[in-house]
Design a protein around this motif. Structure first.
Motif, short mmCIF file in Angstrom:
data_model
loop_
_atom_site.label_atom_id
_atom_site.label_comp_id
_atom_site.label_asym_id
_atom_site.label_seq_id
_atom_site.Cartn_x
_atom_site.Cartn_y
_atom_site.Cartn_z
N ALA A 39 75.84 70.36 52.12
CA ALA A 39 75.35 71.47 51.30
C ALA A 39 74.79 70.96 49.97
CB ALA A 39 76.47 72.48 51.07
N ALA A 40 75.46 70.00 49.36
CA ALA A 40 74.98 69.43 48.10
C ALA A 40 73.65 68.72 48.31
CB ALA A 40 76.02 68.47 47.52
N TRP A 41 73.54 67.98 49.41
CA TRP A 41 72.29 67.29 49.69
C TRP A 41 71.17 68.29 49.95
CZ3 TRP A 41 69.15 66.84 54.11
CH2 TRP A 41 68.14 65.89 53.99
N MET A 42 71.48 69.37 50.68
CA MET A 42 70.48 70.40 50.96
C MET A 42 70.01 71.07 49.67
SD MET A 42 69.76 70.44 54.16
CE MET A 42 68.83 71.94 54.09
N MET A 43 70.93 71.29 48.73
CA MET A 43 70.54 71.87 47.45
C MET A 43 69.61 70.93 46.70
SD MET A 43 70.54 74.35 45.32
CE MET A 43 71.81 75.45 45.86
N ALA A 44 69.91 69.64 46.74
CA ALA A 44 69.04 68.66 46.09
C ALA A 44 67.66 68.67 46.73
CB ALA A 44 69.67 67.27 46.16
N VAL A 45 67.61 68.77 48.05
CA VAL A 45 66.33 68.84 48.75
C VAL A 45 65.59 70.12 48.36
CG1 VAL A 45 65.25 69.12 51.01
CG2 VAL A 45 67.00 67.37 50.67
#
Length: 95
Positions: A39-45
């Motif tokens: 989820a954190a990576w998706m937010m960064a993306v």
């Protein structure tokens, strides 16, 4: 590279290599990358976007995983695979 470092790299506007994207995706479907890390990576993306090359790599990996769904049904949680495919679709729509 640690998943935390990959999240930070994207958060800071970096570009992932094919190997790094494979690490994130394969780690997620194997359970090594947690839901909150994904989820954190998706937010960064979402905030920083993806290059055309990153998007192409994610699309190819989605196709490969979809083709292997039945073969790995016992090893990969169907929910995780479906979530990954959904996330890839969302990434492509955002960009």
């Amino acid at each position: 590279m640690r998943v935390y470092d990959l999240i930070a790299k994207k958060r800071d506007g970096g570009t992932h290599s094919r190997e790094e994207l494979e690490q994130i995706v394969n780690g997620y479907v194997s359970g090594e990358v947690t839901d909150y890390q994904m989820a954190a990576w998706m937010m960064a993306v979402y905030l920083r976007g993806m290059t055309d090359e990153e998007t192409a790599v994610m699309s190819r990996m989605s196709a490969v995983l979809a083709d292997r769904r039945d073969k790995y049904r016992n090893k990969i949680a169907t929910e995780q695979l479906n979530f990954h495919l959904f996330c890839t679709f969302v990434i492509r729509k955002i960009i």
